[in-house]
Design an enzyme around this catalytic site. Sequence first.
Site, PDB file in Angstrom:
ATOM      1  N   ARG A 255       3.004   0.309 -10.507  1.00  0.00           N
ATOM      2  CA  ARG A 255       1.892   0.723  -9.640  1.00  0.00           C
ATOM      3  C   ARG A 255       2.256   2.074  -9.043  1.00  0.00           C
ATOM      4  O   ARG A 255       3.402   2.295  -8.628  1.00  0.00           O
ATOM      5  CB  ARG A 255       1.652  -0.287  -8.529  1.00  0.00           C
ATOM      6  CG  ARG A 255       0.650   0.214  -7.494  1.00  0.00           C
ATOM      7  CD  ARG A 255       0.241  -0.843  -6.521  1.00  0.00           C
ATOM      8  NE  ARG A 255      -0.640  -1.826  -7.148  1.00  0.00           N
ATOM      9  CZ  ARG A 255      -1.281  -2.774  -6.477  1.00  0.00           C
ATOM     10  NH1 ARG A 255      -1.146  -2.861  -5.160  1.00  0.00           N
ATOM     11  NH2 ARG A 255      -2.059  -3.637  -7.090  1.00  0.00           N
TER      12      ARG A 255
ATOM     13  N   HIS B 136      -7.207  -0.804 -12.582  1.00  0.00           N
ATOM     14  CA  HIS B 136      -6.311  -1.905 -12.221  1.00  0.00           C
ATOM     15  C   HIS B 136      -6.526  -2.988 -13.274  1.00  0.00           C
ATOM     16  O   HIS B 136      -7.134  -4.028 -13.012  1.00  0.00           O
ATOM     17  CB  HIS B 136      -6.650  -2.400 -10.814  1.00  0.00           C
ATOM     18  CG  HIS B 136      -5.641  -3.329 -10.208  1.00  0.00           C
ATOM     19  ND1 HIS B 136      -4.621  -3.933 -10.931  1.00  0.00           N
ATOM     20  CD2 HIS B 136      -5.492  -3.760  -8.923  1.00  0.00           C
ATOM     21  CE1 HIS B 136      -3.915  -4.690 -10.119  1.00  0.00           C
ATOM     22  NE2 HIS B 136      -4.423  -4.599  -8.894  1.00  0.00           N
TER      23      HIS B 136
ATOM     24  N   LYS C 212      14.320  11.046  -4.164  1.00  0.00           N
ATOM     25  CA  LYS C 212      15.180  12.230  -4.357  1.00  0.00           C
ATOM     26  C   LYS C 212      14.525  13.221  -5.305  1.00  0.00           C
ATOM     27  O   LYS C 212      15.129  14.215  -5.673  1.00  0.00           O
ATOM     28  CB  LYS C 212      16.528  11.802  -4.936  1.00  0.00           C
ATOM     29  CG  LYS C 212      17.272  10.779  -4.118  1.00  0.00           C
ATOM     30  CD  LYS C 212      18.517  10.327  -4.887  1.00  0.00           C
ATOM     31  CE  LYS C 212      18.960   8.951  -4.445  1.00  0.00           C
ATOM     32  NZ  LYS C 212      19.835   8.314  -5.436  1.00  0.00           N
TER      33      LYS C 212
ATOM     34  N   ARG D  14      -0.055  -9.462  -4.110  1.00  0.00           N
ATOM     35  CA  ARG D  14      -0.434 -10.275  -5.256  1.00  0.00           C
ATOM     36  C   ARG D  14       0.108  -9.771  -6.585  1.00  0.00           C
ATOM     37  O   ARG D  14       0.685 -10.528  -7.364  1.00  0.00           O
ATOM     38  CB  ARG D  14      -1.967 -10.311  -5.432  1.00  0.00           C
ATOM     39  CG  ARG D  14      -2.684 -11.392  -4.733  1.00  0.00           C
ATOM     40  CD  ARG D  14      -4.050 -10.868  -4.342  1.00  0.00           C
ATOM     41  NE  ARG D  14      -3.841  -9.745  -3.465  1.00  0.00           N
ATOM     42  CZ  ARG D  14      -3.594  -9.889  -2.151  1.00  0.00           C
ATOM     43  NH1 ARG D  14      -3.609 -11.070  -1.625  1.00  0.00           N
ATOM     44  NH2 ARG D  14      -3.341  -8.846  -1.382  1.00  0.00           N
ATOM     45  N   THR D  15      -0.127  -8.492  -6.855  1.00  0.00           N
ATOM     46  CA  THR D  15       0.163  -8.012  -8.208  1.00  0.00           C
ATOM     47  C   THR D  15       1.665  -8.077  -8.482  1.00  0.00           C
ATOM     48  O   THR D  15       2.093  -8.602  -9.512  1.00  0.00           O
ATOM     49  CB  THR D  15      -0.367  -6.569  -8.382  1.00  0.00           C
ATOM     50  OG1 THR D  15      -1.713  -6.543  -7.919  1.00  0.00           O
ATOM     51  CG2 THR D  15      -0.303  -6.128  -9.822  1.00  0.00           C
TER      52      THR D  15
END
Length: 318
Positions: free
Chosen positions: A104, A132, A83, A54-55
């Site tokens: 995120r 959130h 890396k 969703r986000t």
Amino acid sequence: MNDLRHLMSPMDFSTEELENLFDVAVDIENNMSKYAHMCDDKILATCFYEPSTRTRLSFETAMLRLGGKVIGFADASNSSASKGESVADTIRVISCFADICAMRHPKEGAPMVAADHSLIPVINAGDGGHQHPTQTLTDLLTIRNLHGNLHNFTIGLCGDLKFGRTVHSLINALSRYTGITFIFISPNELRIPDYITDMLKHKNIPYREVIRLEDVMPELDFLYMTRVQKERFFNEEDYIRLKDFYILDKAKIQLAKENMYVLHPLPRVNEISVEIDNDKRAAYFKQVQNGLYVRMALILTLLDMTKSHINHNLLKEY
Ligand code: CP
């Protein structure tokens, strides 16, 4: 860029600013075509170090619906994080390419580190078990649309209240409105953290903690269900023992008011039976839709296309 603005927590906006943001979101819902070219020359970067449906997709859709373009990665293993590149260096690089970034990250505070090193607005799209904020904006807009305002209701938050970052963000945000009673429904192992109940005590905001959903269902105006956060458990056995502790089904929802609403940030696992999806009180897919409108409004706000600017300068040519 002295006036660069980020979104790390829903508290970064005043309640007045949130009202303006929600007004824009509602206008977007009703007049989508007016906004179709507002970000024609803008690029959004989505940097997702953790899975999302969703986000990430709603952010990307939001920028595309505003006429902009999108770059990014959906998996840290496909980025130079694999890396050993730091978040600080990554955002300096992204700042060379994009106008705004949604990030995120599994580590709490990582988007804040990015914001500290960024030349473009950074949006916290979820950091560990912490916050959130854009889910919270989605939740607030949904409650506002259904209830008419953000005052005077009883909300039950049910499930994983320990690890659920959407719950932590939402309680913080709602603590600024009047007449709200919180009922926390969880097993002992997944209780709401003390720092949140301490905050509520400090502000004299009423709350209760219970274990059985059935005991409080008739009192609720909103029921905010959450899934047990498998990815935050250290021990698989504990997860298996707790994952189906709450299942909202037809028998349980019969105890609720006719005008109660069920919210869920999604994804759902088992905690809401699919037989509830067609109940008029199920609002969780509408909540997803609202996430698009509010993220469009947020992108415009952080790119400094304020409501008055949108109305008076940008909209006149559409
Ligand atoms: N609600 C939410 O954050 O969903 P995703 O994890 O799919 O983005």
